[in-house]
Write a protein that holds these residues in place. Sequence first.
Motif, PDB file in Angstrom:
ATOM      1  N   THR A   1      -0.442 -13.581  -0.685  1.00  0.00           N
ATOM      2  CA  THR A   1       0.605 -13.855  -1.674  1.00  0.00           C
ATOM      3  C   THR A   1       0.745 -15.336  -1.999  1.00  0.00           C
ATOM      4  O   THR A   1       1.355 -15.696  -2.999  1.00  0.00           O
TER       5      THR A   1
ATOM      6  N   LYS B   1       6.855 -10.930  -5.374  1.00  0.00           N
ATOM      7  CA  LYS B   1       5.474 -10.825  -4.867  1.00  0.00           C
ATOM      8  C   LYS B   1       5.435  -9.993  -3.600  1.00  0.00           C
ATOM      9  O   LYS B   1       4.547  -9.160  -3.407  1.00  0.00           O
TER      10      LYS B   1
ATOM     11  N   ASP C   1       8.987 -15.182  -5.179  1.00  0.00           N
ATOM     12  CA  ASP C   1       8.289 -14.807  -3.947  1.00  0.00           C
ATOM     13  C   ASP C   1       8.725 -13.429  -3.462  1.00  0.00           C
ATOM     14  O   ASP C   1       7.901 -12.647  -2.972  1.00  0.00           O
TER      15      ASP C   1
ATOM     16  N   ASP D   1       5.886  -6.280  -4.261  1.00  0.00           N
ATOM     17  CA  ASP D   1       4.610  -5.728  -4.723  1.00  0.00           C
ATOM     18  C   ASP D   1       3.685  -5.500  -3.542  1.00  0.00           C
ATOM     19  O   ASP D   1       3.043  -4.465  -3.421  1.00  0.00           O
ATOM     20  N   TYR D   2       3.620  -6.508  -2.673  1.00  0.00           N
ATOM     21  CA  TYR D   2       2.729  -6.428  -1.518  1.00  0.00           C
ATOM     22  C   TYR D   2       3.097  -5.243  -0.629  1.00  0.00           C
ATOM     23  O   TYR D   2       2.235  -4.480  -0.212  1.00  0.00           O
TER      24      TYR D   2
END
Length: 96
Positions: A56, A33, A30, A36-37
């Motif tokens: 996400t 993720k 997580d 990246d976000y």
Amino acid sequence: MEIKKCVRCGQFFETVNDVCNNCLAKDNKDIGKLKDYFSYGYVAGKVSLGDISSNTGITIKNLNRLIENSEFEGVYVPETLSQNNNIDNKKVVAKV
Ligand SMILES: [Zn+2]
């Protein structure tokens, strides 16, 4: 080592972390993720936790906890955006 209750799945386990080994792997995924976000298309103050959650797939509960991680120091994400922010949002940021 001490016995703790995993903050993610609620199981009791022996560790120095806040989550059990199973959930540590999930947390790390997580966090990846989220990184990246935040590195792509994130504008401070223009997204809410709900937006990130739906993008996400990470639950709000986990987001609140993961965002405390030192990886995301200085990142502020409001739970919801105010009406004014939504108007600014249309002006400034193109919807992806
Ligand atoms: Zn767990």
